[in-house]
Design an enzyme around this catalytic site. Sequence first.
Site, PDB file in Angstrom:
ATOM      1  N   TYR A 116      52.843  -4.411  49.922  1.00 52.37           N
ATOM      2  CA  TYR A 116      52.688  -3.330  48.909  1.00 52.37           C
ATOM      3  C   TYR A 116      51.173  -2.832  49.126  1.00 52.37           C
ATOM      4  O   TYR A 116      50.870  -1.535  49.222  1.00 52.37           O
ATOM      5  CB  TYR A 116      53.134  -3.664  47.689  1.00 52.37           C
ATOM      6  CG  TYR A 116      52.824  -2.501  46.689  1.00 52.37           C
ATOM      7  CD1 TYR A 116      53.904  -1.451  46.624  1.00 52.37           C
ATOM      8  CD2 TYR A 116      51.987  -2.282  45.679  1.00 52.37           C
ATOM      9  CE1 TYR A 116      53.583  -0.456  45.595  1.00 52.37           C
ATOM     10  CE2 TYR A 116      51.661  -1.530  44.999  1.00 52.37           C
ATOM     11  CZ  TYR A 116      52.805  -0.421  44.845  1.00 52.37           C
ATOM     12  OH  TYR A 116      52.494   0.726  44.062  1.00 52.37           O
ATOM     13  N   LYS A 169      49.410   0.627  50.262  1.00 54.36           N
ATOM     14  CA  LYS A 169      48.703   1.573  49.367  1.00 54.36           C
ATOM     15  C   LYS A 169      47.269   1.872  49.937  1.00 54.36           C
ATOM     16  O   LYS A 169      46.635   2.862  49.627  1.00 54.36           O
ATOM     17  CB  LYS A 169      48.818   1.030  47.739  1.00 54.36           C
ATOM     18  CG  LYS A 169      50.107   0.992  47.350  1.00 54.36           C
ATOM     19  CD  LYS A 169      50.535   2.633  47.225  1.00 54.36           C
ATOM     20  CE  LYS A 169      52.069   2.833  46.683  1.00 54.36           C
ATOM     21  NZ  LYS A 169      52.486   4.085  46.576  1.00 54.36           N
TER      22      LYS A 169
HETATM   23  N1  LIG Z   1      54.530   2.045  37.683  1.00 59.34           N
HETATM   24  C1  LIG Z   1      53.531   1.658  38.139  1.00 59.34           C
HETATM   25  O1  LIG Z   1      52.785   0.865  37.412  1.00 59.34           O
HETATM   26  C2  LIG Z   1      52.556   1.861  39.416  1.00 59.34           C
HETATM   27  C3  LIG Z   1      51.358   1.362  39.492  1.00 59.34           C
HETATM   28  C4  LIG Z   1      50.922   1.906  40.899  1.00 59.34           C
HETATM   29  C5  LIG Z   1      51.270   2.798  41.693  1.00 59.34           C
HETATM   30  N2  LIG Z   1      52.603   3.368  41.404  1.00 59.34           N
HETATM   31  C6  LIG Z   1      53.047   4.114  42.475  1.00 59.34           C
HETATM   32  O2  LIG Z   1      53.565   5.473  41.924  1.00 59.34           O
HETATM   33  C7  LIG Z   1      54.734   5.896  42.374  1.00 59.34           C
HETATM   34  C8  LIG Z   1      55.832   6.080  41.639  1.00 59.34           C
HETATM   35  O3  LIG Z   1      56.258   5.024  41.056  1.00 59.34           O
HETATM   36  P1  LIG Z   1      56.899   4.755  39.617  1.00 59.34           P
HETATM   37  O4  LIG Z   1      56.420   3.709  39.151  1.00 59.34           O
HETATM   38  O5  LIG Z   1      57.007   6.101  38.973  1.00 59.34           O
HETATM   39  O6  LIG Z   1      58.242   4.112  40.019  1.00 59.34           O
HETATM   40  P2  LIG Z   1      59.820   4.740  39.950  1.00 59.34           P
HETATM   41  O7  LIG Z   1      60.667   3.841  40.854  1.00 59.34           O
HETATM   42  O8  LIG Z   1      60.081   5.146  38.785  1.00 59.34           O
HETATM   43  O9  LIG Z   1      59.455   6.261  41.023  1.00 59.34           O
HETATM   44  C9  LIG Z   1      59.682   6.335  42.267  1.00 59.34           C
HETATM   45  C10 LIG Z   1      60.786   6.977  42.650  1.00 59.34           C
HETATM   46  O10 LIG Z   1      60.737   7.090  44.240  1.00 59.34           O
HETATM   47  C11 LIG Z   1      61.923   7.544  44.582  1.00 59.34           C
HETATM   48  N3  LIG Z   1      62.161   6.936  46.032  1.00 59.34           N
HETATM   49  C12 LIG Z   1      62.319   5.832  46.411  1.00 59.34           C
HETATM   50  N4  LIG Z   1      62.418   5.949  47.684  1.00 59.34           N
HETATM   51  C13 LIG Z   1      62.574   6.981  48.283  1.00 59.34           C
HETATM   52  C14 LIG Z   1      62.620   8.046  49.319  1.00 59.34           C
HETATM   53  N5  LIG Z   1      62.829   7.196  50.457  1.00 59.34           N
HETATM   54  N6  LIG Z   1      62.667   8.909  49.440  1.00 59.34           N
HETATM   55  C15 LIG Z   1      62.338   9.862  48.162  1.00 59.34           C
HETATM   56  N7  LIG Z   1      62.122   9.186  47.054  1.00 59.34           N
HETATM   57  C16 LIG Z   1      62.324   7.966  47.006  1.00 59.34           C
HETATM   58  C17 LIG Z   1      62.926   6.578  43.582  1.00 59.34           C
HETATM   59  O11 LIG Z   1      64.287   6.858  43.663  1.00 59.34           O
HETATM   60  C18 LIG Z   1      62.171   6.672  42.338  1.00 59.34           C
HETATM   61  O12 LIG Z   1      62.700   7.613  41.636  1.00 59.34           O
HETATM   62  C19 LIG Z   1      54.982   4.966  43.604  1.00 59.34           C
HETATM   63  O13 LIG Z   1      54.249   5.377  44.887  1.00 59.34           O
HETATM   64  C20 LIG Z   1      54.373   3.588  43.177  1.00 59.34           C
HETATM   65  O14 LIG Z   1      54.239   2.853  44.187  1.00 59.34           O
HETATM   66  C21 LIG Z   1      53.394   2.792  40.194  1.00 59.34           C
END
Ligand SMILES: NC(=O)c1ccc[n+]([C@@H]2O[C@H](COP(=O)([O-])OP(=O)(O)OC[C@H]3O[C@@H](n4cnc5c(N)ncnc54)[C@H](O)[C@@H]3O)[C@@H](O)[C@H]2O)c1
Length: 266
Positions: A152, A156
């Site tokens: 992961y 990133k």
């Molecule tokens: N939540 C955290 O603490 C956190 C921290 C750092 C980075 N992120 C990053 O933020 C972004 C959003 O994550 P989040 O935390 O809101 O999680 P989340 O799981 O709520 O949102 C991610 C969304 O992406 C969708 N998804 C997955 N595979 C897909 C695909 N092939 N095509 C289109 N959509 C797809 C999922 O269905 C989901 O709704 C991600 O890139 C994640 O890596 C999140």
Amino acid sequence: MDVSGKVVLVTGGGGGIGAGIAEAFAEKGARIAITDINGEWAQAEAARIGHGTIALAHDVSSPESWAGVKEAVEAQLGPVDVLCNNAGISLPFKPMEEITLDQFDRCMAINVRGVFLGCHLFMPEMKARKSGHIVNTSSVNGQLPHGTFAVYSASKFAVAALSEAIRQELEPFGVGVSILYPGLTRSRMSMGQWESLPEEIKCELEGKMMDAIWLGRAVVRATEENRLHIVTHPDHLENLKARIDTLYSAFGEPAQPGFTGGRVRS
Ligand SMILES: NC(=O)c1ccc[n+]([C@@H]2O[C@H](COP(=O)([O-])OP(=O)(O)OC[C@H]3O[C@@H](n4cnc5c(N)ncnc54)[C@H](O)[C@@H]3O)[C@@H](O)[C@H]2O)c1
């Protein structure tokens, strides 16, 4: 960029950070398209946000799916002014040798290939129009790799590097690029991961999760001001300084005595 009235496409907007980004742009009067691999989640968020937000099913790892989304958004809202490549997946916290090749490929396909495909599709017309902005969601782990989160973290880092590089390419054309580095934020991803954690750690983490709308508002400000880095969780600063200090301290004498690289001797 004044985002009012602009067309904003947010991938992975069916919840969490993507939904927060979509909602924050809607607050500023932008016209939003939310896409997600789960079309029902995208529709539910579009209905919650209102303001004519549209929802589309989309697999960011597929060029054909991107082509269909672009056509549908242009037909319903017009050309995309702001592209938010936010969709991403996480992997279980495990030593890397326990991560399978399939998990590696899937993580890279969604987190890296997905961002590449989105940028690749929209960059040419943004350049031609001499206007536009791209926001790519990395992570705190995109600057601070984390043991048991190697793949992961690598995905990133790739997002951050790609974004910083294309910012240089797009700057002469008046097109901006920003990188979002979320820390712990309330979402299906973060809540799903903590299901397996002991109760006391859950309680500790609960208080440390930011609400996604605040990340969305930070994204809007960065888009308006064309800022490269969007840091929403500054509590990681000391760890970042320590990592950079370790890197700085490796800049000693060249491996080949007297080597001056590309510098011309005076
Ligand atoms: N939540 C955290 O603490 C956190 C921290 C750092 C980075 N992120 C990053 O933020 C972004 C959003 O994550 P989040 O935390 O809101 O999680 P989340 O799981 O709520 O949102 C991610 C969304 O992406 C969708 N998804 C997955 N595979 C897909 C695909 N092939 N095509 C289109 N959509 C797809 C999922 O269905 C989901 O709704 C991600 O890139 C994640 O890596 C999140």
